[in-house]
Design an enzyme around this catalytic site. Structure first.
Site: not given
Ligand code: 13P
Length: 253
Positions: A175, A10-12, A215, A95, A236-237, A169, A97
């Site tokens: 993050g 997930n590149w956000k 994470s 998600h 994510g990251g 999640e 967010e």
């Molecule tokens: P991180 O891997 O940056 O913690 O993000 C997880 C995430 O929200 C994937 O959708």
């Protein structure tokens, strides 16, 4: 049931230009050329989807969101039908967010889930608790509510055919650099399955992959699969660093 591990990036809202997005995708693709035992899905910002689609070869594409209507006066939204036509196979729904920043409710997530399934795309339903809910030991009721409303009115037969999966999640782990403990992840998976059994029955629940996100790095990825029994990861990251992401995919199988 044995699953092919599902690793989803997930590149956000990253990276900031198409040139960088193509470079990142190209580098991931090159590093994963011969990976067959893992299903790898990249979810870039939607404006990059069509360009990336042209270089996809073997890597699946997903969207980070969608709207529930097919077309019409919904400024700024993108429908599941449009995503399918552009070459997406997966859609992340709910998600945290989106729930937090864009005030998406479980009822909205339910409508999105129905649209995604109707269109023939694979839904990745995100669920998870906040740090406060965890402290207050509200995980059971949080999961129950999120799953129950998301699935409400969706026929079992449709879920079964859709490729539906759940990504656990924990919001406090996203993050933060503080991933969920392996035992905690294992009990979260069992709890999710227990709740799914109560709505869908045992045999269908067995077919639903449960992923972990929050994470994830190349240091903890394998434990979530091997120790916690997760069927995949939502990253994510770490997915923005091609070498780290490639490492995670290679470590997992
Ligand atoms: P991180 O891997 O940056 O913690 O993000 C997880 C995430 O929200 C994937 O959708």
């Amino acid at each position: 049931m044995q699953y092919k591990p599902l690793i989803i990036a997930n590149w956000k809202m990253n990276p900031q230009s198409l040139v960088e997005a193509k470079r990142l995708f190209g580098s991931v693709k090159k590093g994963l050329r011969n990976i067959k035992r893992t299903e790898v899905v990249i979810c870039p910002p939607s404006v990059y989807l069509s360009d990336i689609k042209n270089q996809a070869a073997g890597i699946k594409l997903g969207s980070q969101n969608c709207f529930w209507e097919e077309k019409g006066a919904f400024t700024g939204e993108i429908s599941a039908v449009m995503l399918k036509k552009i070459g997406c196979q997966y859609v992340i729904i709910g998600h945290s967010e989106r729930r937090e920043i864009f005030k998406e409710t479980d009822e909205m997530i339910n409508q999105k889930l129905k649209a995604v399934i109707k269109t023939g795309l694979k839904p990745i339903l995100c669920i998870g608790e906040t740090g406060e809910e965890k402290e207050q030991e509200k995980i059971v009721s949080v999961f129950k509510k999120q799953i129950k409303i998301a699935l409400s009115g969706v026929a079992k037969s449709k879920i079964s055919k859709s490729g539906f999966c759940i990504a656990y999640e924990p919001i406090w782990a996203i993050g933060s650099g503080e991933a969920c403990g392996i035992d905690e992840a294992m009990s979260a998976k069992l709890l999710i399955q227990k709740i799914l059994i109560s709505f869908l029955g045992k045999s269908l629940t067995k077919k639903i992959p449960i992923l972990y996100g929050g994470s994830v790095t190349s240091k903890n990825a394998r434990d979530f699969i091997d120790e916690a029994g997760m069927n995949g990861l939502l990253i994510g990251g770490a997915s923005l660093n091609s070498q780290e992401f490639i490492k995670i995919v290679k470590i997992v199988f």
